[in-house]
Design a protein around this motif. Structure first.
Motif, PDB file in Angstrom:
ATOM      1  N   SER A  77       2.372   4.061  12.050  1.00 18.88           N
ATOM      2  CA  SER A  77       1.321   3.085  12.370  1.00 18.88           C
ATOM      3  C   SER A  77      -0.017   3.771  12.569  1.00 18.88           C
ATOM      4  O   SER A  77      -1.063   3.245  12.178  1.00 18.88           O
ATOM      5  N   LEU A  78      -0.001   4.956  13.184  1.00 14.68           N
ATOM      6  CA  LEU A  78      -1.245   5.719  13.350  1.00 14.68           C
ATOM      7  C   LEU A  78      -1.822   6.152  12.008  1.00 14.68           C
ATOM      8  O   LEU A  78      -3.044   6.138  11.818  1.00 14.68           O
ATOM      9  N   LEU A  79      -0.962   6.540  11.063  1.00 12.70           N
ATOM     10  CA  LEU A  79      -1.454   6.883   9.726  1.00 12.70           C
ATOM     11  C   LEU A  79      -2.127   5.678   9.069  1.00 12.70           C
ATOM     12  O   LEU A  79      -3.176   5.805   8.447  1.00 12.70           O
ATOM     13  N   VAL A  80      -1.512   4.526   9.211  1.00 18.71           N
ATOM     14  CA  VAL A  80      -2.103   3.310   8.637  1.00 18.71           C
ATOM     15  C   VAL A  80      -3.446   3.015   9.294  1.00 18.71           C
ATOM     16  O   VAL A  80      -4.433   2.740   8.619  1.00 18.71           O
ATOM     17  N   ALA A 131       1.093  -6.609   5.705  1.00 18.28           N
ATOM     18  CA  ALA A 131       1.206  -5.825   4.477  1.00 18.28           C
ATOM     19  C   ALA A 131       2.411  -4.899   4.569  1.00 18.28           C
ATOM     20  O   ALA A 131       2.982  -4.690   5.637  1.00 18.28           O
ATOM     21  N   ILE A 132       2.765  -4.340   3.423  1.00 19.38           N
ATOM     22  CA  ILE A 132       3.866  -3.387   3.333  1.00 19.38           C
ATOM     23  C   ILE A 132       3.259  -2.026   3.051  1.00 19.38           C
ATOM     24  O   ILE A 132       2.434  -1.884   2.143  1.00 19.38           O
ATOM     25  N   TYR A 133       3.677  -1.007   3.804  1.00 20.43           N
ATOM     26  CA  TYR A 133       3.171   0.360   3.636  1.00 20.43           C
ATOM     27  C   TYR A 133       4.338   1.262   3.275  1.00 20.43           C
ATOM     28  O   TYR A 133       5.364   1.268   3.948  1.00 20.43           O
ATOM     29  N   VAL A 134       4.177   2.019   2.192  1.00 22.13           N
ATOM     30  CA  VAL A 134       5.248   2.872   1.681  1.00 22.13           C
ATOM     31  C   VAL A 134       4.835   4.332   1.865  1.00 22.13           C
ATOM     32  O   VAL A 134       3.723   4.723   1.504  1.00 22.13           O
ATOM     33  N   PHE A 135       5.751   5.136   2.407  1.00 21.96           N
ATOM     34  CA  PHE A 135       5.506   6.555   2.668  1.00 21.96           C
ATOM     35  C   PHE A 135       6.617   7.379   2.014  1.00 21.96           C
ATOM     36  O   PHE A 135       7.787   7.015   2.100  1.00 21.96           O
ATOM     37  N   TRP A 136       6.250   8.501   1.372  1.00 15.23           N
ATOM     38  CA  TRP A 136       7.185   9.428   0.752  1.00 15.23           C
ATOM     39  C   TRP A 136       7.109  10.776   1.436  1.00 15.23           C
ATOM     40  O   TRP A 136       6.063  11.154   1.957  1.00 15.23           O
ATOM     41  N   ASN A 137       8.196  11.547   1.350  1.00 21.07           N
ATOM     42  CA  ASN A 137       8.147  12.928   1.821  1.00 21.07           C
ATOM     43  C   ASN A 137       7.639  13.825   0.685  1.00 21.07           C
ATOM     44  O   ASN A 137       7.362  13.350  -0.417  1.00 21.07           O
ATOM     45  N   TYR A 174       0.851  -1.176   0.000  1.00 21.26           N
ATOM     46  CA  TYR A 174       0.000   0.000   0.000  1.00 21.26           C
ATOM     47  C   TYR A 174       0.892   1.233   0.000  1.00 21.26           C
ATOM     48  O   TYR A 174       1.775   1.368   0.846  1.00 21.26           O
ATOM     49  N   ILE A 175       0.672   2.124  -0.970  1.00 20.63           N
ATOM     50  CA  ILE A 175       1.456   3.351  -1.063  1.00 20.63           C
ATOM     51  C   ILE A 175       0.584   4.503  -0.573  1.00 20.63           C
ATOM     52  O   ILE A 175      -0.491   4.749  -1.114  1.00 20.63           O
ATOM     53  N   TYR A 176       1.065   5.179   0.461  1.00 17.24           N
ATOM     54  CA  TYR A 176       0.338   6.314   1.025  1.00 17.24           C
ATOM     55  C   TYR A 176       0.417   7.467   0.029  1.00 17.24           C
ATOM     56  O   TYR A 176       1.494   7.849  -0.407  1.00 17.24           O
ATOM     57  N   ASN A 177      -0.724   8.032  -0.355  1.00 12.37           N
ATOM     58  CA  ASN A 177      -0.756   8.986  -1.457  1.00 12.37           C
ATOM     59  C   ASN A 177      -0.563  10.443  -1.045  1.00 12.37           C
ATOM     60  O   ASN A 177      -0.690  11.326  -1.878  1.00 12.37           O
ATOM     61  N   GLN A 178      -0.231  10.707   0.212  1.00 12.32           N
ATOM     62  CA  GLN A 178       0.034  12.067   0.664  1.00 12.32           C
ATOM     63  C   GLN A 178       1.462  12.141   1.198  1.00 12.32           C
ATOM     64  O   GLN A 178       2.019  11.144   1.646  1.00 12.32           O
ATOM     65  N   ALA A 179       2.019  13.345   1.153  1.00 10.16           N
ATOM     66  CA  ALA A 179       3.367  13.538   1.688  1.00 10.16           C
ATOM     67  C   ALA A 179       3.354  13.333   3.198  1.00 10.16           C
ATOM     68  O   ALA A 179       2.401  13.689   3.877  1.00 10.16           O
TER      69      ALA A 179
END
Length: 71
Positions: free
Chosen positions: A25-28, A41-47, A9-14
């Motif tokens: 974990s709270l964002l997820v 699952a795998i969670y990906v976060f970008w700046n 899962y790719i988080y779509n916000q910076a």
């Protein structure tokens, strides 16, 4: 090489890269509506500038793992 058979899962916000494992974990939990400790699952976060990334992965029955990469 890391071979994992898990959904990604790719988080779509910076995301603020100063966030710790608990913050990610709270964002997820709040935004994606998953429980990161039981989802396997795998969670990906970008700046904002997309030159840093963090990966949150919590295999079942193990500790939470956070990987970080700077470009």
């Amino acid at each position: 090489m890391l071979l994992i058979n898990a959904p990604v899962y790719i988080y779509n916000q910076a995301v603020d890269m100063r966030k710790s494992i608990n913050g990610l974990s709270l964002l997820v939990t709040n935004d994606i509506k998953h429980n990161p400790t039981t989802s396997n699952a795998i969670y990906v976060f970008w700046n904002k500038s997309r030159d840093k990334l963090k990966i949150l992965y919590c295999p079942l029955c193990q500790d939470i793992c956070r990987l970080r990469r700077n470009y």
